[in-house]
Design a protein around this motif. Structure first.
Motif, PDB file in Angstrom:
ATOM      1  N   LEU A   1      -3.409   1.992  -3.652  1.00  0.00           N
ATOM      2  CA  LEU A   1      -3.073   3.414  -3.739  1.00  0.00           C
ATOM      3  C   LEU A   1      -4.117   4.182  -2.948  1.00  0.00           C
ATOM      4  CD1 LEU A   1      -2.428   3.113  -7.524  1.00  0.00           C
ATOM      5  CD2 LEU A   1      -0.644   3.365  -5.790  1.00  0.00           C
ATOM      6  N   THR A   2      -3.682   4.829  -1.860  1.00  0.00           N
ATOM      7  CA  THR A   2      -4.610   5.395  -0.885  1.00  0.00           C
ATOM      8  C   THR A   2      -4.401   6.895  -0.732  1.00  0.00           C
ATOM      9  OG1 THR A   2      -4.786   3.318   0.348  1.00  0.00           O
ATOM     10  CG2 THR A   2      -5.314   5.344   1.540  1.00  0.00           C
TER      11      THR A   2
ATOM     12  N   CYS B   1     -12.341   1.206  -2.692  1.00  0.00           N
ATOM     13  CA  CYS B   1     -13.183   1.663  -1.584  1.00  0.00           C
ATOM     14  C   CYS B   1     -13.065   3.172  -1.504  1.00  0.00           C
ATOM     15  CB  CYS B   1     -12.801   0.995  -0.264  1.00  0.00           C
ATOM     16  SG  CYS B   1     -11.359   1.689   0.556  1.00  0.00           S
ATOM     17  N   GLY B   2     -14.131   3.817  -1.050  1.00  0.00           N
ATOM     18  CA  GLY B   2     -14.160   5.272  -0.973  1.00  0.00           C
ATOM     19  C   GLY B   2     -15.545   5.746  -0.575  1.00  0.00           C
TER      20      GLY B   2
ATOM     21  N   CYS C   1      -9.916   7.096   0.212  1.00  0.00           N
ATOM     22  CA  CYS C   1     -10.253   6.194  -0.883  1.00  0.00           C
ATOM     23  C   CYS C   1      -9.005   5.380  -1.226  1.00  0.00           C
ATOM     24  CB  CYS C   1     -10.762   6.952  -2.107  1.00  0.00           C
ATOM     25  SG  CYS C   1      -9.535   7.991  -2.908  1.00  0.00           S
ATOM     26  N   SER C   2      -9.235   4.161  -1.690  1.00  0.00           N
ATOM     27  CA  SER C   2      -8.143   3.286  -2.105  1.00  0.00           C
ATOM     28  C   SER C   2      -8.500   2.625  -3.421  1.00  0.00           C
ATOM     29  CB  SER C   2      -7.873   2.201  -1.051  1.00  0.00           C
ATOM     30  OG  SER C   2      -7.339   2.737   0.135  1.00  0.00           O
ATOM     31  N   TYR C   3      -7.611   2.737  -4.375  1.00  0.00           N
ATOM     32  CA  TYR C   3      -7.727   2.023  -5.646  1.00  0.00           C
ATOM     33  C   TYR C   3      -6.718   0.872  -5.623  1.00  0.00           C
ATOM     34  CZ  TYR C   3     -10.324   6.035  -7.508  1.00  0.00           C
ATOM     35  OH  TYR C   3     -11.253   7.015  -7.721  1.00  0.00           O
TER      36      TYR C   3
ATOM     37  N   GLU D   1       0.840  -1.200   0.000  1.00  0.00           N
ATOM     38  CA  GLU D   1       0.000   0.000   0.000  1.00  0.00           C
ATOM     39  C   GLU D   1       0.869   1.241   0.000  1.00  0.00           C
ATOM     40  OE1 GLU D   1      -3.872   1.962   2.284  1.00  0.00           O
ATOM     41  OE2 GLU D   1      -2.793   0.280   3.224  1.00  0.00           O
ATOM     42  N   LEU D   2       0.591   2.131  -0.946  1.00  0.00           N
ATOM     43  CA  LEU D   2       1.266   3.414  -1.035  1.00  0.00           C
ATOM     44  C   LEU D   2       0.292   4.516  -0.647  1.00  0.00           C
ATOM     45  CD1 LEU D   2       2.426   1.467  -3.478  1.00  0.00           C
ATOM     46  CD2 LEU D   2       3.640   3.551  -4.132  1.00  0.00           C
ATOM     47  N   TYR D   3       0.726   5.430   0.220  1.00  0.00           N
ATOM     48  CA  TYR D   3      -0.030   6.654   0.479  1.00  0.00           C
ATOM     49  C   TYR D   3       0.384   7.669  -0.584  1.00  0.00           C
ATOM     50  CZ  TYR D   3      -1.470   5.044   5.147  1.00  0.00           C
ATOM     51  OH  TYR D   3      -2.025   4.358   6.205  1.00  0.00           O
TER      52      TYR D   3
END
Length: 385
Positions: free
Chosen positions: A84-85, A61-62, A71-73, A36-38
């Motif tokens: 990707l958050t 999610c979002g 949100c996260s893709y 996971e990348l911020y």
């Protein structure tokens, strides 16, 4: 495993199987679950990784799924999943992370059969807890997650998903998109490299040995990784089945600022320097990525004058490799091909390695000189050398 058992293996081919056996099996790990990348803008970052690296839309999610915080893709390519958050709240912990570090890796998630046991085993050995075992449920079942701290602000999340049949995790839905431009041939994460501060390499190597049961696969000192101007040192830590490999880098004394120092300055502390992703056809992968705008480090042309004498006969055409800037190295098990991107954001921090292993289990020691000269050339252009 005690710190004393972190054996310095300067000859990589000395007893690899024995090294794997040294890794303790109190924490079985099946593989990398996700990274996971911020990031500052997850929607645009997802588009970049789809276009440039060949990932496809996978999960989301979002706001539309009831998440009011971020949100996260999720993008996927074969066994690789990147999350990707981006936060909605400017005062959130995620926002603070992005302000300090820029876009970067926050979570290296490890797939385990028992997240409760993984948490108990690691925290009982001194790991600092981030999240106690927590059950997440939806109509597709349940996932158990727990997490511990590692170097800098990076964390390891243990993911137990044997009782879950949903797309990714509870709270996510299938992300349907008409734009999926096609794979670039990436298969799985080969290794992930952490940069730590001065004198901290042994500390974090000991952490992985004592807390997660890893073994020291190979050590590179400043004689192995140095140029006229800069140097660094590295220890590669591996789990028992060899599916998880974490090189840990620290700066070494040199005449100028090393790439590790540059990273620490711009990232604001220790963090994940690069993600090595494997392919079965590096010529295809790199050719396609270049067409999509990915920038790679330039390898000095003189590198190819001696590479054949060093690595011997290989299946690939050397002129093709030279035209693409792909490097070659050999160990007793076979050979490997590798190439490194330039940083994938404006801060000179996170980058990717593309690697194809044809029997070799090493990390391209024979390429270090050319690689670090290439990195130094980029540092000189940035005025940070």
């Amino acid at each position: 495993m005690s710190t004393a058992n972190l054996t310095n293996v300067t000859n990589f081919n000395y007893g690899i199987e024995k090294i794997f056996e040294e890794a303790q099996d109190f924490l079985p790990i099946n593989g990398t679950d996700y990274v996971e990348l911020y990031v500052g803008n997850a929607k645009q970052a997802a588009h970049y990784y789809k276009t440039a690296f060949g990932f496809e839309s996978f999960a989301y999610c979002g706001l539309e799924t009831g998440n009011k915080e971020y949100c996260s893709y999720v993008v996927k390519q074969d066994k690789i999943r990147l999350v990707l958050t981006t936060p909605f709240n400017p005062d959130s912990e995620i926002s603070h992370h992005i302000r300090r570090h820029g876009d970067g890796v926050k979570v290296i998630a490890l797939w385990v059969d028992d997240a409760r046991k993984a948490f108990a085993e690691t925290t009982s050995r001194g790991a600092e807890a981030v999240m106690e075992p927590t059950v997440f449920k939806d109509e597709h079942g349940e996932v158990v997650k727990s997490a511990i701290k590692t170097y800098g602000d990076t964390i390891h999340t243990f993911v137990e998903r044997k009782n879950y049949n949903g797309v990714f995790l509870p709270g996510f839905e299938v992300w349907k998109s008409e734009y999926n431009p096609g794979t670039k041939g990436l298969k799985y994460i080969d290794h992930m490299v952490g940069n730590v501060g001065w004198g901290e390499m042994n500390k974090w190597a000991s952490f992985y040995a004592n807390t997660l049961g890893f073994a020291n696969l190979v050590t590179f000192d400043d004689k192995d990784i140095s140029t006229q101007y800069t140097a660094l040192m590295s220890k590669v830590m591996t789990n028992g089945n060899g599916r998880i490999k974490f090189p840990i880098n620290e700066p070494a004394e040199g005449l100028r600022k090393s790439q590790i120092e540059e990273y620490l300055d711009f990232y604001g502390g220790p963090g994940c320097q690069h993600i090595a992703v494997a392919t079965d056809d590096i010529v295809f992968t790199v050719s396609e990525m270049k067409k999509s705008g990915v920038e790679f480090l330039h390898v000095p042309g003189t590198y190819y004058d001696t590479v054949v004498n060093r690595v011997g006969t290989i299946a690939e055409d050397m002129n093709t490799l030279k035209s693409l800037g792909i490097m070659v190295d050999r160990d007793d098990e076979g050979y490997l091909l590798q190439i490194f991107t330039k940083p994938v954001e404006d801060r000179p921090t996170l980058f990717f390695e593309i690697i194809q292993r044809k029997g070799a289990k090493s990390f391209g020691k024979g390429n270090f000189q050319a690689l670090f000269e290439s990195i130094e050339a980029e540092q000189a252009r940035r005025g940070t050398l």
